[in-house]
Design an enzyme around this catalytic site. Structure first.
Site, short mmCIF file in Angstrom:
data_model
loop_
_atom_site.label_atom_id
_atom_site.label_comp_id
_atom_site.label_asym_id
_atom_site.label_seq_id
_atom_site.Cartn_x
_atom_site.Cartn_y
_atom_site.Cartn_z
N LYS A 25 18.79 -25.45 44.84
CA LYS A 25 19.72 -26.47 45.34
C LYS A 25 19.29 -26.93 46.74
O LYS A 25 19.40 -28.12 47.07
CB LYS A 25 21.15 -25.95 45.34
CG LYS A 25 21.65 -25.58 43.95
CD LYS A 25 23.07 -25.01 43.99
CE LYS A 25 23.50 -24.50 42.63
NZ LYS A 25 22.80 -23.26 42.22
N CYS A 78 28.83 -19.77 39.14
CA CYS A 78 28.32 -19.75 37.76
C CYS A 78 29.10 -18.71 36.97
O CYS A 78 28.53 -17.89 36.26
CB CYS A 78 26.82 -19.46 37.73
SG CYS A 78 26.34 -17.91 38.50
N ASP A 80 20.63 -16.99 53.68
CA ASP A 80 20.91 -15.91 52.74
C ASP A 80 20.77 -14.61 53.52
O ASP A 80 19.96 -14.54 54.45
CB ASP A 80 19.96 -15.92 51.55
CG ASP A 80 20.57 -15.22 50.34
OD1 ASP A 80 21.12 -15.91 49.46
OD2 ASP A 80 20.51 -13.97 50.29
#
Length: 469
Positions: free
Chosen positions: A248, A373, A266
């Site tokens: 993304k 998700c 992250d």
């Protein structure tokens, strides 16, 4: 057309999910029978791969038309002349879609067997070959060049190096061994190369190993939709809070024509390394990746002007993507979900911490997109209800493109708000196989409509921040 058993959950997780999909709001709206039918259909879909492979074209380096031509030629080569279409999407103009042929039920099984781990098995069902780290067991006398049948140990009960396995295993197809048993389980240390080249997979899907690596990025369809919904503009400052592996992130940069700044975070160093590798591979310059915990990304003190990384001052970003860590129950295929109920329910508080930081880092008038998700209410619609109550400055916004379904009932959200949400629900279509003959019966529009629905389970919410209070 079901080829595999329904997804297996631990009992406490199954009981939890059953309550979610039999909640009173849903039963009132659909009726008990339809709600139950949809739930059972979802469980079947989750254990099977999506009916299409989706790749995003790196439009920073190549045109969709050019890559489409190259990819069609590559697939013909891989499939030995079999003519499988490569489709453009009318609403997602930077992706290409390839129908998956299968399940193929007429494959002959060989006496020589290879057992792979569940994650390796899922990759094989989506077009990958078998690499040595994924191999758990082989037949005793396996030699390089042998024809083998490949099976997945979905329950994780096969011992590494075993010579036979009588437990629960799922047939994935046939391949040719690139190595002998002694080479695969070498005492000098594990190898990393290809172990089995798949020649007759149950689901025939292209392998994208080293195929146009700087021009293509293998991505699930809803994951591409998310970046379009955030709709970053050239010159803006964007934050991707939980960015690994960078699909993304790099998409956002390409949509901005590599003009502006995309900050990718992250908290795991190896994952940040992967973001940087993908950024270099796709030749994008506006991305800056940092190893940092997103829950601590808000600075409470004035920063040095030279500091470009986190933590950041309040109201620092034009748009923020929070593709949150989640229970991942929407991923396909998944035949046995390993997490406990404690693990499943641990994501909700983490998501709220990240969301709170995101709201504070967003400029007034800025856009925040939240996605997961997974299929639960607690990580999706319930988080939206909490966010609207907790942050009066936030308003839900329409999503463009809106190709999934509306939000799921059960979190107390009114219908007008549910329609602003986007939930990709694999159970929205009948599970069906596709062979090369039936493929000819579909129009291109039919295939696109099917691809919009037969994908992973996914959720998207889009907010705008009205003021800084």
């Amino acid at each position: 057309m079901s080829c595999f058993p329904k997804i297996f959950f631990q009992r406490e997780v199954e009981e939890y999910l059953t309550k979610v999909f039999r909640n009173n709001e849903l039963i009132t709206a659909l009726g008990t029978q339809e709600a139950e039918s949809k739930y059972q259909s979802l469980l079947s879909h989750l254990s099977h791969p999506p009916a299409f492979s989706t790749v995003r074209v790196n439009t920073h380096l190549a045109s969709v038309k050019h890559v489409k031509k190259l990819l069609f030629e590559e697939i013909q080569k891989q499939f030995k002349g079999l003519c499988v279409p490569v489709l453009e999407h009318p609403k997602l103009q930077d992706i290409l879609i390839i129908p998956v042929i299968g399940p193929r039920r007429d494959l002959k099984k060989h006496t020589s067997e290879v057992i792979v781990g569940a994650q390796c098995g899922y990759a094989v069902l989506r077009g990958a070959h078998v690499y040595v780290p994924g191999i758990i067991s082989t037949s005793k006398f396996l030699k390089a060049g042998d024809l083998v049948s490949v099976y997945s140990d979905i329950e994780g009960k096969c011992k590494k190096g075993a010579k036979e396995f009588e437990g629960v295993k799922v047939f994935l197809g046939n391949g040719i061994s690139e190595l002998s048993r002694s080479e695969i389980f070498s005492s000098s240390g594990p190898l990393n190369g290809m172990g089995i080249r798949m020649i007759e997979p149950v689901y025939l899907s292209p392998s994208f190993d080293n195929v146009l690596p700087s021009q293509l990025f293998l991505q699930n369809l809803p994951s591409v939709v998310v970046s379009h919904i955030l709709n970053p503009q050239p010159g803006e400052r964007i934050l991707d809070m939980c960015a690994a592996p960078g699909g993304k992130t790099t998409h956002l940069a390409a949509l901005m024509h590599d003009q502006g700044e995309v900050i990718a975070m992250d908290k795991i160093a190896n994952k940040v390394k992967k973001i940087k590798q993908n950024t270099e591979l796709l030749q994008l310059n506006c991305i800056k990746a940092f190893c940092y915990d997103g829950t601590k990304a808000l600075s409470v003190e004035k920063r040095e002007d030279e500091q470009e990384g986190p933590p950041f001052l309040p109201e620092s970003f034009d748009r923020i993507l929070l593709d949150a860590p989640c229970s991942g129950m929407g991923q396909r295929p998944n035949m046995a979900y390993a997490s406990t109920l404690k693990e499943v329910t641990s994501y909700k508080p983490l998501q709220r911490k990240l969301f709170t930081v995101a709201v504070k880092l967003l400029k007034p008038g800025g856009v925040l997109v939240y996605s997961t998700c997974t299929i639960t209410l607690s990580e999706n619609e319930e988080q939206v209800a909490w966010a609207l109550k907790t942050f009066p400055c936030l308003r839900l916004q329409p999503q463009e493109p809106h190709i999934g379904g509306e939000g799921m009932r059960g979190a107390g959200l009114p219908l007008d708000q549910l329609k602003l949400l986007q939930r990709f629900d694999p159970s929205a279509v009948t599970l069906q196989g596709m062979d090369i003959n039936s493929l000819q019966d579909f129009t291109e529009d039919d295939l696109i409509l099917l691809a919009n629905k037969d994908c992973i389970g996914f959720f998207i919410a889009k907010f705008i921040k009205l003021n800084s209070k």
